[in-house]
Design an enzyme around this catalytic site. Sequence first.
Site, mmCIF file in Angstrom:
data_model
loop_
_atom_site.group_PDB
_atom_site.id
_atom_site.type_symbol
_atom_site.label_atom_id
_atom_site.label_comp_id
_atom_site.label_asym_id
_atom_site.label_seq_id
_atom_site.Cartn_x
_atom_site.Cartn_y
_atom_site.Cartn_z
ATOM 1 C CG HIS A 275 -1.788 1.241 1.192
ATOM 2 N ND1 HIS A 275 -3.222 1.135 0.868
ATOM 3 C CD2 HIS A 275 -1.649 2.416 1.911
ATOM 4 C CE1 HIS A 275 -3.611 2.223 1.249
ATOM 5 N NE2 HIS A 275 -2.949 3.064 1.727
ATOM 6 C CD GLU A 276 1.345 3.601 3.660
ATOM 7 O OE1 GLU A 276 1.740 4.749 2.995
ATOM 8 O OE2 GLU A 276 0.453 3.369 4.374
ATOM 9 C CD GLU A 306 -5.028 6.770 0.128
ATOM 10 O OE1 GLU A 306 -4.899 5.425 0.077
ATOM 11 O OE2 GLU A 306 -4.410 7.298 1.234
#
Length: 512
Positions: A275-276, A306
Site C-alpha cells: 500500500h505505502e 489512494e
Amino acid sequence: MSAQAVETVSAYDELCTLLKEAATLGSVGSLLGWEQETYMPRAAGEHRAEQMALISGLVHDRVTSARIGELIGACEADDDVVGEPVSESAANVREMRRDYDRETKLPKSLVEELARVGSLAQEAWKEARAASDFARFAPLLERMVGLVKQKAQCWGVPKGGELYDALLDEYEPGMRAATLDAIFSPLRKRLSALIAQVGAAGGAPDSTVLELDIPPAKQEAFARSVLEAMRFDLNAGRLDRSAHPFCSGIAPGDTRLTFRYAKEGFLEPLYGVMHEAGHGLYEQGLPKADKFGQPLSQAISLGIHESQSRMWENFVGRSRDFWEWAFPKARAAIGPIMDQFDAQTMYRAANIVKPSFIRVEADEATYNLHVMLRFSIERAMLRGDLAVKDIPAAWNAQFEQMFGLKVPDDRRGCLQDVHWSFGAIGYFPTYTLGNLYAAQLWETINAQIPDLGKRIARGDFAALKAWLNTNIHVHGRRYRAAELCQMLTGKPLSADPLMRHLEGKLRPIYGI
C-alpha cells in the site's frame, strides 16, 4: 516576443524559484515529521512541536508573500504564459493561484498553532492508543478540532455546501460532501448485500496461514522482496517502522515508507508495505527533479494518490497471478513452516471476507464501510452535532450497526487511526474514492496491457509501473481528478467497476 512577454516569462521563472525555496524549507518540516514517527525520543515531543510550528510559520510567510501574489498576477495577464489552458505554465499558474488564495486566507498564528498542536497530539495519540484510553487523547483532539473548524471557516463554505466541504476540498479539489453521499449511499447498499451473501454462503477459505507466528525479521524480508520487485527505488527511499504506516514524499530523491509488524501472520505487513509503496511509486514518479515546488510536481488529489496504493495492495497483491509468483518468495523468506500451503491457499486466504475492527487490516469488501463510518463521524463533528468527548460512544454504536460487532476497547475503535491527531479531517473519504478510481483505471490498464496477468504471475511489474508513470504520475496537478479519470477511462467515476471486481473475485471463492 514582446518586452512585456519577456518580463512575464521572467516573472514565471522567479515565481518557480521562490516556490522551490518554500518547498525546500517545507521538506525540512516533512523530515522532522517523519523522524517524529520513527526514531524521535519520547521526551523530545514538546520541543518538536515548537520546531514544527516555527517551520510552518516560515513556510507560510514565504508562500503568502506579496511578491508571490504580484508574480502570479503578472503571469495571469500574459497569454504567452497562460494562453494555452493545458500547457505546463498555464496549469502551474492556475494551481499556484488556487494555493495562494487559500493560504492567504489563513492567519500565520493559526498555521503555527495547527502545526504545534498537531505535533503534541500525535504523541498523545500514541500514548492513548497504547493504553486504549481515549480520555488521554481527548483534550488535544478537542483543541485540534477547534483549530480545523477555524481553518475551514477561513476558507469559507462553498455556495450551497457545508463547512466540511472546505476541508474536503483541501484533499480532493472540487469534491463536496453531498456528492460523496450520492456515491457512498448506493455503494454501501451494494457492498452490504455482497457481504451478506458471502456470510450466508459458508465454506470460508482456510485461514490457518493468517494465524502463523512469523518472526518480524522474516516478515520484513518477504515484504522487502516484494517492494523491490515493484521497482520502488530504495536508493531514493527507505522502509522503516512506525505506529501507523505512512508514506512521506519529502523531496526529490527522498521518499520514505513505514509499516508495522503483525503479531500473527505476515499479510498485514505485506499489504501495508505494498500500500505505502503504491504511494511511494507515485511520489517517485512525479517530476520533482526539475519542478520541485511547482504544482506540476505534486499529486493531483488524495483520491488519485489512494488509487495507486489500493491498486498495488488489492488489485495486484490480492490477485491469483500475484500469489503464483509471490508464494515461492514467501516460502524462501519465511521457511519450512510454509511448506503446508500453496499459492492457491494464499490467494484464497488473502481474500477472506470477515468484518473486523481495524481498517488497515480489513478485507476489500468491508474496507469501505470503515471509511463511511469515519466520514459520518467527521461530518457530525464539523456540524457541531457530536462533541469530542462523545466520539467513542458514537463510534461504537455506529460500528455495531454497520458491522454487527461490539467494539471491545478504544484501541480497536476510535483510537486506531492517527489522522485526526494532526488535523487530517476530510481525508478519510479519499480512501474509498481511491478504491473507485483504482477499479476503473484497472479495467482500462488491462484492456491496454492484455497480458498483464501473465506478467504479474512471473513478477514482472515493469509494464504496470510504466503505464502509471506515463498516464498519471508525470502529469502532477495538470488535471483535476475527475478530468483525468474521464480522459483515461472514457467514463466518469462509477462504482460499477469496483463491484465488478469484488463480485468477480469473491463469488467464485465462496461458491456464490
